[in-house]
Write a protein that holds these residues in place. Structure first.
Motif, PDB file in Angstrom:
ATOM      1  N   VAL A 141       0.860  -1.181   0.000  1.00  0.00           N
ATOM      2  CA  VAL A 141       0.000   0.000   0.000  1.00  0.00           C
ATOM      3  C   VAL A 141       0.898   1.233   0.000  1.00  0.00           C
ATOM      4  O   VAL A 141       1.743   1.399   0.883  1.00  0.00           O
ATOM      5  N   VAL A 198      -2.617   0.235  -4.390  1.00  0.00           N
ATOM      6  CA  VAL A 198      -2.483  -1.073  -3.765  1.00  0.00           C
ATOM      7  C   VAL A 198      -2.063  -2.092  -4.814  1.00  0.00           C
ATOM      8  O   VAL A 198      -2.622  -2.133  -5.915  1.00  0.00           O
ATOM      9  N   THR A 253      -7.347  -1.312  -4.653  1.00  0.00           N
ATOM     10  CA  THR A 253      -7.066   0.113  -4.784  1.00  0.00           C
ATOM     11  C   THR A 253      -8.347   0.913  -4.606  1.00  0.00           C
ATOM     12  O   THR A 253      -8.371   1.929  -3.889  1.00  0.00           O
TER      13      THR A 253
END
Length: 265
Positions: free
Chosen positions: A181, A193, A248
């Motif tokens: 991350v 991510v 994400t």
């Protein structure tokens, strides 16, 4: 503010982001118990692990323990801060494309209304923080993880089009993944991510309407579930891309605008 103070602040902000990003997913404490104040608990947890460049191993071990101590709260989220539960967690739309749709070969895969289960039984086995680029990396083990949803698949091969859609479900056993991350700018900017599949010990997959007719579908399931190890090296990059895209979106929705300054002393 001097450059040194800015550097220190960025480091502190990363540490706070690391803790809060995980803690608030777990810690729906206000909803789970009216006797516990989630803000006070967050302040306590943020100060639990102290980053020391001379002993990063101890800090990483501390952060790993924070992840695992609070995993029971994966099922609650924190509605007051718009933090959604992670067990199950949901993704409404994920898309994967390959090839030129106007060329001789291409495909498009869309997954809708995906639900994923098994996070509250998972274990973080490794944790590393990288203050210089505002990134955390952690490895996670799942004895069992299951997913289900709807799919749409369109492929074009040498002028012939194939279309399929239906329900699918997948169960993974003895499964592990590594998640990275990273914040791509100052506080409030987007999070990126990336997820890598490390190991799959066992798998059961069902894809509805993959072939025409129930007997053929059962045959396809049998072939996939008996030979998936052979195809895994080829499909692993696509799995990584699909999961990374979904996470994400999920992390940005829950964590990008979380008020970190409120919990910094």
């Amino acid at each position: 503010m001097s450059q040194q103070l800015l550097i220190n602040c960025n480091s502190r902000c990363l540490v706070a982001f690391v803790v809060v990003s995980v803690v608030v997913v777990f810690a729906g404490l206000t909803e789970a118990s009216g006797q516990i104040d989630v803000d006070e608990d967050l302040k306590h947890l943020i100060g639990r692990c102290h980053r020391d460049d001379a002993n990063l191993e101890a800090y990483n071990d501390c952060m790993k323990q924070v992840f695992n101590d609070l995993r029971a709260y994966f099922t609650t989220g924190v509605p007051g801060y718009n933090i959604q539960p992670f067990d199950p967690h949901h993704s409404s739309f994920v898309e994967l494309r390959r090839g030129d749709p106007h060329g001789p070969g291409s495909f498009k895969l869309i997954l809708r209304n995906v639900s994923e289960y098994g996070w509250s039984r998972s274990e973080v086995t490794k944790f590393h923080s990288h203050a210089e680029d505002q990134r955390i990396v952690y490895a996670q083990y799942f004895p069992e993880k299951s997913l289900e949803g709807e799919y749409e698949f369109v492929a074009k091969m040498l002028g012939t089009e194939l279309r399929r859609q239906g329900h699918w479900n997948l169960t993974l056993y003895d499964y592990s993944q590594t998640t990275s991350v990273r914040r791509v700018g100052p506080p409030g900017s987007l999070l990126k991510v990336h997820v890598e599949v490390d190991r799959i010990g066992g798998m059961e997959l069902h894809i509805g309407n993959l072939l025409q007719g129930q007997p053929l579908n059962q045959l396809a399931d049998g072939v996939i579930n008996s030979m998936w190890q052979l195809g895994l090296p080829f499909v692993r990059p696509m799995i990584n891309e699909l999961v990374s895209t979904a996470f994400t979106d999920i992390f940005n929705e829950s964590f990008r605008l979380f008020p970190l300054d409120k919990f910094l002393s």
